[in-house]
Design a protein around this motif. Structure first.
Motif, short mmCIF file in Angstrom:
data_model
loop_
_atom_site.label_atom_id
_atom_site.label_comp_id
_atom_site.label_asym_id
_atom_site.label_seq_id
_atom_site.Cartn_x
_atom_site.Cartn_y
_atom_site.Cartn_z
N PRO A 190 0.83 -1.21 0.00
CA PRO A 190 0.00 0.00 0.00
C PRO A 190 0.86 1.26 0.00
O PRO A 190 2.09 1.18 0.08
N ALA A 191 0.20 2.40 -0.04
CA ALA A 191 0.93 3.66 0.08
C ALA A 191 1.54 3.77 1.48
O ALA A 191 2.70 4.14 1.63
N PHE A 192 0.74 3.41 2.51
CA PHE A 192 1.20 3.47 3.89
C PHE A 192 0.56 2.32 4.65
O PHE A 192 -0.65 2.13 4.62
N TRP A 193 1.40 1.57 5.36
CA TRP A 193 0.94 0.39 6.08
C TRP A 193 0.22 0.75 7.37
O TRP A 193 0.43 1.81 7.95
N PHE A 194 -0.62 -0.16 7.80
CA PHE A 194 -1.25 -0.11 9.11
C PHE A 194 -0.21 0.19 10.19
O PHE A 194 0.87 -0.41 10.22
N GLY A 195 -0.51 1.13 11.07
CA GLY A 195 0.39 1.48 12.16
C GLY A 195 1.40 2.55 11.84
O GLY A 195 2.11 3.03 12.72
N HIS A 196 1.47 2.98 10.56
CA HIS A 196 2.48 3.97 10.16
C HIS A 196 2.15 5.35 10.71
O HIS A 196 1.00 5.74 10.79
N GLY A 197 3.16 6.09 11.05
CA GLY A 197 3.04 7.47 11.48
C GLY A 197 4.37 7.97 12.00
O GLY A 197 5.08 7.25 12.73
N LEU A 198 4.74 9.18 11.60
CA LEU A 198 6.01 9.77 12.01
C LEU A 198 5.78 10.80 13.09
O LEU A 198 4.71 11.40 13.16
N GLY A 199 6.79 11.01 13.91
CA GLY A 199 6.73 12.09 14.89
C GLY A 199 7.80 13.12 14.59
O GLY A 199 8.34 13.18 13.48
N TYR A 200 8.12 13.92 15.59
CA TYR A 200 9.15 14.95 15.43
C TYR A 200 10.46 14.58 16.12
O TYR A 200 11.31 15.41 16.33
N THR A 201 10.57 13.30 16.49
CA THR A 201 11.83 12.82 17.05
C THR A 201 12.09 11.44 16.50
O THR A 201 11.27 10.88 15.78
N ASP A 202 13.25 10.86 16.83
CA ASP A 202 13.62 9.52 16.35
C ASP A 202 13.68 8.55 17.52
O ASP A 202 13.91 8.96 18.67
N TRP A 203 13.53 7.27 17.19
CA TRP A 203 13.50 6.24 18.23
C TRP A 203 14.38 5.06 17.81
O TRP A 203 14.40 4.67 16.65
N SER A 204 15.08 4.51 18.79
CA SER A 204 15.75 3.23 18.57
C SER A 204 15.02 2.17 19.38
O SER A 204 14.54 2.44 20.48
N TYR A 205 14.91 0.99 18.80
CA TYR A 205 14.33 -0.15 19.51
C TYR A 205 15.50 -1.01 19.97
O TYR A 205 16.24 -1.57 19.16
#
Length: 844
Positions: free
Chosen positions: A721-736
């Motif tokens: 798809p254009a964008f997958w379920f659960g997708h969304g960006l914020g204004y910071t970055d994250w490491s898992y």
């Protein structure tokens, strides 16, 4: 049980009622209420539509309501705590309006993006729908207002909804469509609304296997089942099928017909008693039986915090705190106890929820948040007239709407230049107020007069209490319009029936408007329009009037018409050229692209996922003129975005509620972070969608895809798809960083690696190592909302429900043994950590 009135013996009350009184209690006294029975201390039980506000019984701008973001926006927050706060606010609004039962939330699923009420449902995923729905139910009922999760079940589209038969196998029903309802019943819902459609050959109001055997017997539901309005069409069969209340009334298939069926032995009086028992239990829970209504001014204080079990001294209108749910102003402090929809904390919550729901789909080069911007080109008709809600029973009337143009201009630190570009609306917008609704007798004498925010009159069910319905002969809208420009203006009358329209006393239309199609709701929610052209002079006011005979039918109000207006326009080509010029001269261009009332509403499904009108062309031309172009997508459900690679930033605002403009300014300039994550998969093209059709064939829609809807279907089909379920960006970055998992939970450590505080939605998916052809590759199993300062590591713990490891069989729920990958990440397509767990069952 929690919330019930001590000392009220329901069995004793039932024994005091004769058959006529019992039957009367099971059918609407009118459009929105069940009758009072003073002889047993029962008040009139009032119901009202939601789910984004509490309309009350008038469906009128004369009785304004808080307008919160759409259900798709609520689900996009993935924040059950925030949704509970929404529920508490709605409970306060219900109590302020004298409403006992909120006809919400909608738990149907995003089976197809063409579903007309897609915006009113939470998600394509049954687990996410159930969790958000349960939080909504708990928040509302915490203060003694009932909910009726709807529409039970498989009412996932609008086409032929009164007659269509949904054919679906038992496993799919259990694992997908029934699952959210089971979750909210476990959460303690006090009501359920039965749908119009049939399931496997039996209309839902008569569907014994689902309403009685599953909902009531298996799940132990002890609340009441109310029909969708006019969905009950038989007497004995609906009783046998498990329906408890038939709405509206007093006419219909119950009433005298049900009483006769009992007296003739076709229905047992014990069956009637069971339904009366459920209604009285409801009344006891909402405080309408034997004691004053619940005061929702403070959280419950009974032992164990039982929902709805306490009363507080807080005044009924005290604004609710957006932090705790407690009164923001102490009783006796001088605050207006009837603050109502303009209460500061309700507005603040609407603004907060909107920002938390906004979903940043694309942000190339970190264009957002905006920095060092002196001028903004704000483009689009929805920039000045925001689309803040979907059409239909979800519609409410806020006392204010903040448009994007207003929200950005109120900041005062940037120059905002607006251009329409193109107007995709088919119908004219109602003439801005102030306007008046006059209720007239046969001689033209004014019986009552009520102010209107716009030239739109709507009363459905109840007319204003000062209207003498016995003398009512006509309803008239009157307004004065002073044009800004000289030329030929367009006015419109929208509604069904006979109308007379006048301009300065001269009749410009006298005729009838007839509805199209067979859905009576569509005739009301999307009525026909007739336009009239009138030459006007700038600065010279004109008196506009529209009159419709009567307004009351059989004692039930039905007033629904509007006067629209449009000033002379140079045409789309000229408007688009102006927008391009404005965009080229600004530091940044923001295009607000929207759907319209003709696209997303109750009563009909969508025919396309394209943005209406020439908006795609507008975006492309603005992007060519200004490389720093942001597109704000103002839609409740997916739209195609053929230009998405041409612009650096795409921000999805859903239908953002009344504080749209303020929330947008907050997010664009970084005062708030866009907190949303997609609750449904967003396609690039309609032709790519694995499950698309909502059109019945031979009177039926076959759910032949089984459990494979949403992302499950996309993965199975191997499509992107254009964008997958659960997708969304914020204004910071994250490491898992790390995770551990067992068969019951997963613990995930994440670090905010950016330079500003942020919020992350940690999503956990469960994937059988050997899924097989009849099992999804993975399913959402849980999620956690975490907040962290720059450089901070936080740990989210996600419970893995037993049901995630099970499937429905002929023998019931069975755990499927084997190895499972527990995957954690930022979306279905961005899974960053994985651990393996082995599930065993006895004998394996």
């Amino acid at each position: 049980m929690p919330g019930e009135t001590a000392g009220v013996d329901i069995e004793e009350l039932i024994s005091r009622l004769d058959l006529s009184a019992k039957v009367r209690l099971l059918t609407g006294a009118d459009m929105w209420s069940l009758p009072a029975l003073p002889e047993i201390g029962l008040e009139r039980l009032v119901m009202s539509d939601g789910p984004i506000g509490v309309r009350g019984t008038q469906w009128s701008s004369a009785d304004p309501s808080i307008a919160l973001p759409s259900p798709t926006a609520l689900a996009a927050t993935w924040d059950v705590g925030l949704v509970r706060r929404v529920g508490r606010l709605l409970a306060r609004e219900a109590r302020r309006k004298g409403v006992h039962v909120l006809l919400a939330p909608t738990l149907n699923l995003h089976r197809s993006p063409l579903g007309g009420r897609h915006f009113e449902c939470f998600s394509e995923d049954p687990y996410l729908t159930g969790e958000i729905g349960a939080a909504y139910v708990e928040g509302v009922q915490e203060y003694g207002v009932a909910t009726t999760p709807k529409h039970f079940v498989a009412n996932d589209f609008e086409t032929d909804r009164f007659t269509v038969d949904v054919r679906v196998d038992g496993r799919t029903l259990r694992e997908v469509y029934l699952a959210p309802f089971e979750r909210v019943v476990r959460a303690g819902a006090w009501g359920v609304m039965s749908a119009y459609n049939s399931v496997n050959g039996t209309t839902m109001t008569e569907n014994r296997p689902l309403q009685r055997e599953v909902l009531k017997d298996e799940w132990g539901f002890d609340g009441f089942v109310v029909s969708d309005w006019t969905a009950a069409r038989s007497t004995e069969a609906t009783v046998e099928g498990g329906l408890d209340v038939a709405m509206p009334g007093p006419s219909g298939p119950w009433g005298a017909k049900l009483e006769a069926a009992v007296r003739e032995g076709r229905v047992s009086e014990e069956a009637v008693d069971d339904r009366v028992r459920r209604v009285l239990r409801l009344a006891r829970r909402v405080g309408a039986l034997g004691r004053p209504p619940a005061d929702p001014g403070a959280p419950p204080t009974a032992p164990g915090g039982a929902p709805g079990s306490a009363r507080s001294a807080a005044p009924a209108g005290a604004p609710i705190s957006t932090t705790t749910g407690a009164p923001a102003t102490a009783p006796g402090s001088g605050a207006d106890p009837a603050a109502g929809p303009a209460a500061a904390d309700g507005i603040a919550l609407a603004r907060e929820v909107a920002a938390r729901s906004f979903t940043l789909l694309r942000n190339e080069g970190g264009l957002l948040p905006l920095r060092d911007v002196r001028s903004v080109a704000l483009i689009g008709s929805a920039a000045a007239e925001a689309r803040v809600m979907g059409g239909g029973s979800a519609q409410v009337f806020p006392d204010r709407i903040v448009s994007p143009l207003e929200g950005l201009r109120e900041r005062g630190d940037v120059e905002v230049r607006h251009a329409i570009g193109t107007d995709p609306r088919i119908r004219l917008a109602p003439l801005p107020g102030p306007a008046r609704a006059l209720f007239l007798d046969a001689a033209g004498e004014v019986l009552a007069e009520h102010p209107l925010a716009t030239a739109e009159a709507r009363w459905v069910g109840d007319l204003p209490p000062d209207v003498d319905t016995a003398r009512l002969a006509a309803v008239e809208i009157r307004a004065v319009h002073t044009p800004d420009v000289t030329g030929v203006h367009e006015f419109s009358i929208t509604g069904v029936g006979a109308f007379t329209v006048t301009v300065d006393g001269e009749t410009v239309f006298d005729g009838k408007l007839a509805p199209e199609g067979g859905d009576p709701a569509a005739a009301f929610l999307a009525p026909p329009e007739r336009r009239i052209t009138v030459a006007l002079t700038a600065g010279v006011p004109v008196r506009i009037g529209a009159r419709q005979p009567s307004g009351s039918f059989g004692g039930m109000a039905f007033v629904a018409f509007a006067l629209g207006h449009a000033a002379p326009s140079p045409g789309d080509d000229a408007l688009m050229a102006e927008a391009v010029e404005v965009a080229a001269g600004a530091d940044v261009a923001i295009v607000v692209a929207s759907t319209t009332m003709e696209v997303e509403s109750e009563g009909f499904d969508r025919t396309s996922l394209a943005l209406p009108g020439r908006q795609d062309e507008l975006v492309a031309r603005v992007a060519a003129a200004n490389p720093r172009t942001i597109v704000v997508v103002n839609a409740g459900s997916p739209v195609e975005m053929p230009w998405r690679e041409l612009v650096p930033a795409v921000l999805l605002t859903w239908f953002p509620g009344q504080e749209a403009g303020h929330a947008l300014a907050d997010v664009l300039f970084g005062d708030a972070e866009p907190g949303g994550r997609l609750p449904t998969t967003w396609p690039g093209r309609a032709s790519d969608v694995p499950v698309l059709s909502v059109t019945p064939a031979g009177g039926a829609v076959v759910y032949g895809e089984g459990v494979f809807i949403g992302y499950r279907a996309w993965e199975r089909a191997g499509r992107t798809p254009a964008f997958w379920f659960g997708h969304g960006l914020g204004y910071t970055d994250w490491s898992y960083d790390a995770m551990s998992a067992s068969g019951t939970s997963a613990t995930v450590a994440v670090t905010n690696t950016g330079e500003r505080p942020g919020r992350e939605i940690v999503q956990v998916y469960l994937a059988p190592v050997e899924p097989g052809p009849d099992r999804p590759a993975r399913v959402l199993a849980g999620f956690a909302v975490v907040d962290a300062a720059p450089g901070e590591t936080v740990v989210g713990t996600v419970r893995l429900p037993e049901r995630a490891f099970q499937r429905w069989t002929d023998e019931g729920w069975r755990t499927v043994p084997g190895e499972y990958a527990v995957e954690a990440g930022r979306s279905l397509a961005d899974r960053r950590l994985s651990a393996t767990v082995t599930v065993r069952v006895s004998g394996c």
